[in-house]
Scaffold this motif. Structure first.
Motif, PDB file in Angstrom:
ATOM      1  N   GLN A  92       0.818  -1.216   0.000  1.00 22.11           N
ATOM      2  CA  GLN A  92       0.000   0.000   0.000  1.00 22.11           C
ATOM      3  C   GLN A  92       0.854   1.269   0.000  1.00 22.11           C
ATOM      4  O   GLN A  92       0.342   2.364  -0.198  1.00 22.11           O
ATOM      5  N   HIS A  93       2.150   1.115   0.259  1.00 23.48           N
ATOM      6  CA  HIS A  93       3.033   2.287   0.283  1.00 23.48           C
ATOM      7  C   HIS A  93       4.011   2.284  -0.893  1.00 23.48           C
ATOM      8  O   HIS A  93       4.715   3.263  -1.108  1.00 23.48           O
ATOM      9  N   GLY A  94       4.116   1.149  -1.575  1.00 21.55           N
ATOM     10  CA  GLY A  94       5.012   1.076  -2.713  1.00 21.55           C
ATOM     11  C   GLY A  94       6.481   1.094  -2.357  1.00 21.55           C
ATOM     12  O   GLY A  94       7.304   1.538  -3.145  1.00 21.55           O
ATOM     13  N   HIS A  95       6.839   0.607  -1.164  1.00 19.93           N
ATOM     14  CA  HIS A  95       8.264   0.516  -0.828  1.00 19.93           C
ATOM     15  C   HIS A  95       8.619  -0.873  -0.327  1.00 19.93           C
ATOM     16  O   HIS A  95       7.757  -1.635   0.084  1.00 19.93           O
ATOM     17  N   GLY A  96       9.900  -1.173  -0.384  1.00 23.55           N
ATOM     18  CA  GLY A  96      10.391  -2.488   0.008  1.00 23.55           C
ATOM     19  C   GLY A  96      10.757  -2.552   1.475  1.00 23.55           C
ATOM     20  O   GLY A  96      10.379  -1.692   2.271  1.00 23.55           O
ATOM     21  N   LEU A  97      11.517  -3.592   1.813  1.00 18.61           N
ATOM     22  CA  LEU A  97      11.982  -3.750   3.190  1.00 18.61           C
ATOM     23  C   LEU A  97      13.054  -2.702   3.477  1.00 18.61           C
ATOM     24  O   LEU A  97      13.844  -2.358   2.596  1.00 18.61           O
ATOM     25  N   PRO A  98      13.129  -2.215   4.711  1.00 15.68           N
ATOM     26  CA  PRO A  98      14.165  -1.228   5.050  1.00 15.68           C
ATOM     27  C   PRO A  98      15.534  -1.872   5.262  1.00 15.68           C
ATOM     28  O   PRO A  98      16.537  -1.169   5.341  1.00 15.68           O
ATOM     29  N   THR A  99      15.569  -3.200   5.392  1.00 18.25           N
ATOM     30  CA  THR A  99      16.832  -3.917   5.574  1.00 18.25           C
ATOM     31  C   THR A  99      16.924  -4.990   4.487  1.00 18.25           C
ATOM     32  O   THR A  99      15.992  -5.169   3.706  1.00 18.25           O
ATOM     33  N   ALA A 100      18.046  -5.694   4.449  1.00 12.03           N
ATOM     34  CA  ALA A 100      18.249  -6.780   3.479  1.00 12.03           C
ATOM     35  C   ALA A 100      18.441  -8.080   4.248  1.00 12.03           C
ATOM     36  O   ALA A 100      19.568  -8.535   4.445  1.00 12.03           O
ATOM     37  N   PRO A 101      17.339  -8.688   4.702  1.00 10.99           N
ATOM     38  CA  PRO A 101      17.457  -9.906   5.516  1.00 10.99           C
ATOM     39  C   PRO A 101      18.157 -11.038   4.751  1.00 10.99           C
ATOM     40  O   PRO A 101      18.003 -11.148   3.530  1.00 10.99           O
ATOM     41  N   GLN A 102      18.909 -11.831   5.495  1.00 13.94           N
ATOM     42  CA  GLN A 102      19.683 -12.923   4.903  1.00 13.94           C
ATOM     43  C   GLN A 102      19.457 -14.198   5.693  1.00 13.94           C
ATOM     44  O   GLN A 102      19.292 -14.147   6.917  1.00 13.94           O
ATOM     45  N   VAL A 103      19.510 -15.329   4.992  1.00 12.82           N
ATOM     46  CA  VAL A 103      19.575 -16.606   5.691  1.00 12.82           C
ATOM     47  C   VAL A 103      21.000 -16.762   6.196  1.00 12.82           C
ATOM     48  O   VAL A 103      21.954 -16.671   5.423  1.00 12.82           O
ATOM     49  N   ARG A 111      14.946 -26.357   8.596  1.00 13.00           N
ATOM     50  CA  ARG A 111      14.773 -25.036   9.226  1.00 13.00           C
ATOM     51  C   ARG A 111      15.942 -24.117   8.864  1.00 13.00           C
ATOM     52  O   ARG A 111      17.099 -24.532   8.857  1.00 13.00           O
ATOM     53  N   TYR A 112      15.606 -22.879   8.592  1.00 16.77           N
ATOM     54  CA  TYR A 112      16.610 -21.879   8.209  1.00 16.77           C
ATOM     55  C   TYR A 112      16.399 -20.612   9.025  1.00 16.77           C
ATOM     56  O   TYR A 112      15.259 -20.164   9.195  1.00 16.77           O
ATOM     57  N   ARG A 113      17.516 -20.067   9.509  1.00 10.68           N
ATOM     58  CA  ARG A 113      17.415 -18.813  10.271  1.00 10.68           C
ATOM     59  C   ARG A 113      17.587 -17.625   9.328  1.00 10.68           C
ATOM     60  O   ARG A 113      18.550 -17.551   8.567  1.00 10.68           O
ATOM     61  N   ILE A 114      16.632 -16.705   9.400  1.00 10.85           N
ATOM     62  CA  ILE A 114      16.691 -15.460   8.623  1.00 10.85           C
ATOM     63  C   ILE A 114      16.958 -14.338   9.614  1.00 10.85           C
ATOM     64  O   ILE A 114      16.187 -14.134  10.554  1.00 10.85           O
ATOM     65  N   GLU A 115      18.060 -13.614   9.405  1.00  8.32           N
ATOM     66  CA  GLU A 115      18.402 -12.520  10.318  1.00  8.32           C
ATOM     67  C   GLU A 115      18.321 -11.178   9.604  1.00  8.32           C
ATOM     68  O   GLU A 115      18.393 -11.107   8.387  1.00  8.32           O
ATOM     69  N   GLY A 116      18.171 -10.142  10.406  1.00  6.21           N
ATOM     70  CA  GLY A 116      18.204  -8.787   9.865  1.00  6.21           C
ATOM     71  C   GLY A 116      16.862  -8.269   9.384  1.00  6.21           C
ATOM     72  O   GLY A 116      16.802  -7.418   8.497  1.00  6.21           O
TER      73      GLY A 116
END
Ligand SMILES: [Cu+2]
Length: 146
Positions: A92-103, A111-116
């Motif tokens: 609804q705002h037309g923007h992406g994530l403010p961070t770049a999460p990584q596995v 199971r995989y851990r996604i951080e950030g």
């Protein structure tokens, strides 16, 4: 200034006010009431079943936190060698994530851990995972309401 000029200025002011009001309404728009908030879903092509869970269930807006994604095949077998990338944003705002999460770790049993991960605004967020493993590449989009 003639009458035409004054009318022109008045119309201009109305147009600006309406545009500002619409912009504000979009900004504070509530998530759709029928939003699917399931945290366990099949991927788009049906290759995988993915479940996500926040490592800290009490995560809040602006808090940097992690998620655990559990990936299984359509038959329910844990997928151990998946490459997962994370994307998302606020539709609804037309923007992406403010961070770049990584596995950052494969924890076993699919199971995989996604951080950030950080959600810096209230509202509807999409949390998208792209999964690449032996069965092929597929995508899944989760909805979060903050
Ligand atoms: Cu936003």
């Amino acid at each position: 200034m003639g009458l035409k000029g004054k009318i022109g200025i008045a119309l201009g002011a109305v147009v600006i006010a309406v545009a500002a009001a619409v912009g504000y309404m979009m900004f504070v728009m509530a998530p759709p009431s029928d939003l699917d908030l399931a945290r366990s879903k099949k991927t788009a092509k049906g290759l995988y079943a993915v479940e996500i869970a926040p490592e800290n269930p009490a995560f809040e807006r602006n808090m940097l936190h992690g998620w655990i994604a559990t990936v299984k095949t359509a038959d329910g077998v844990a997928v151990e060698d998946a490459q997962i990338t994370v994307d998302g944003g606020m539709p609804q705002h037309g923007h992406g994530l403010p961070t770049a999460p990584q596995v950052t770790a494969a924890l076993g049993d699919g199971r995989y851990r996604i951080e950030g991960v950080r959600f810096n605004m209230s509202g509807w967020w999409e949390f998208k995972l792209h999964v690449s493993a032996a069965a092929g590449e597929d995508d899944v989009t989760f909805n979060l309401s903050l």
